[in-house]
Write a protein that holds these residues in place. Structure first.
Motif, short mmCIF file in Angstrom:
data_model
loop_
_atom_site.label_atom_id
_atom_site.label_comp_id
_atom_site.label_asym_id
_atom_site.label_seq_id
_atom_site.Cartn_x
_atom_site.Cartn_y
_atom_site.Cartn_z
N LYS A 92 -5.79 -9.61 4.38
CA LYS A 92 -5.51 -10.08 5.74
C LYS A 92 -6.44 -11.23 6.12
O LYS A 92 -7.66 -11.12 6.04
CB LYS A 92 -5.64 -8.95 6.75
CG LYS A 92 -5.19 -9.34 8.13
CD LYS A 92 -5.18 -8.18 9.09
CE LYS A 92 -4.68 -8.62 10.45
NZ LYS A 92 -4.67 -7.53 11.40
N ALA B 205 3.82 -3.69 2.19
CA ALA B 205 3.61 -2.33 2.68
C ALA B 205 3.09 -1.45 1.55
O ALA B 205 3.34 -1.70 0.38
CB ALA B 205 4.92 -1.75 3.22
N GLU C 204 1.62 4.75 1.02
CA GLU C 204 0.83 5.63 1.89
C GLU C 204 -0.32 4.82 2.48
O GLU C 204 -0.96 4.04 1.78
CB GLU C 204 0.26 6.81 1.10
CG GLU C 204 1.31 7.78 0.62
CD GLU C 204 0.69 8.98 -0.07
OE1 GLU C 204 -0.50 9.26 0.15
OE2 GLU C 204 1.41 9.63 -0.83
N GLY C 205 -0.58 5.00 3.74
CA GLY C 205 -1.69 4.31 4.38
C GLY C 205 -1.41 2.83 4.60
O GLY C 205 -0.28 2.37 4.49
N GLU C 206 -2.47 2.12 4.90
CA GLU C 206 -2.37 0.68 5.18
C GLU C 206 -2.41 -0.12 3.89
O GLU C 206 -3.22 0.16 3.00
CB GLU C 206 -3.51 0.25 6.10
CG GLU C 206 -3.39 -1.17 6.58
CD GLU C 206 -4.46 -1.54 7.59
OE1 GLU C 206 -4.77 -2.74 7.69
OE2 GLU C 206 -4.99 -0.64 8.25
N ALA C 207 -1.58 -1.12 3.79
CA ALA C 207 -1.55 -1.98 2.60
C ALA C 207 -2.84 -2.80 2.54
O ALA C 207 -3.30 -3.31 3.57
CB ALA C 207 -0.35 -2.91 2.64
#
Length: 103
Positions: A10, A45, A48-51
């Motif tokens: 990010k 994506a 499970e969880g955040e990418a």
């Protein structure tokens, strides 16, 4: 077939990343000699969880030599030098030969 995979964590400014990437960076990358196909996504994506990544880019080359030649070309160098203009979260670049069932 040889694939180049670019993973982008990010960035500090996601809107700037998206705009700059589409408007400026992709046109540079598309000029790399020997590039057979390319694709990208901002919709990364995790199952499970955040990418861990914000965006992904894939490029296909005939073989490792074609990818190396593209990376060493003036067009490849311009694309590589441009990454600092938008990828404030860093970048992970990997490449690998593709094995498939076609034999």
């Amino acid at each position: 077939m040889h694939k180049l995979l670019v993973l982008y964590p990010k960035p500090a400014d996601p809107d700037h990343f998206r705009d700059y990437y589409v408007t400026n960076h992709l046109p540079l990358a598309m000029k790399m000699p020997g590039l057979l196909a390319w694709r990208y996504s901002f919709d990364v994506a995790a199952t499970e969880g955040e990418a861990p990544y914000f965006a992904v880019f894939e490029a296909d080359f005939a073989d490792a030599a074609a990818m190396a030649a593209a990376s060493a070309s003036p067009e490849g160098q311009r694309a590589a030098d441009d990454v600092a203009n938008y990828a404030t979260g860093g970048v992970v670049i990997i490449d690998y030969p593709v094995q498939d069932s076609a034999g």
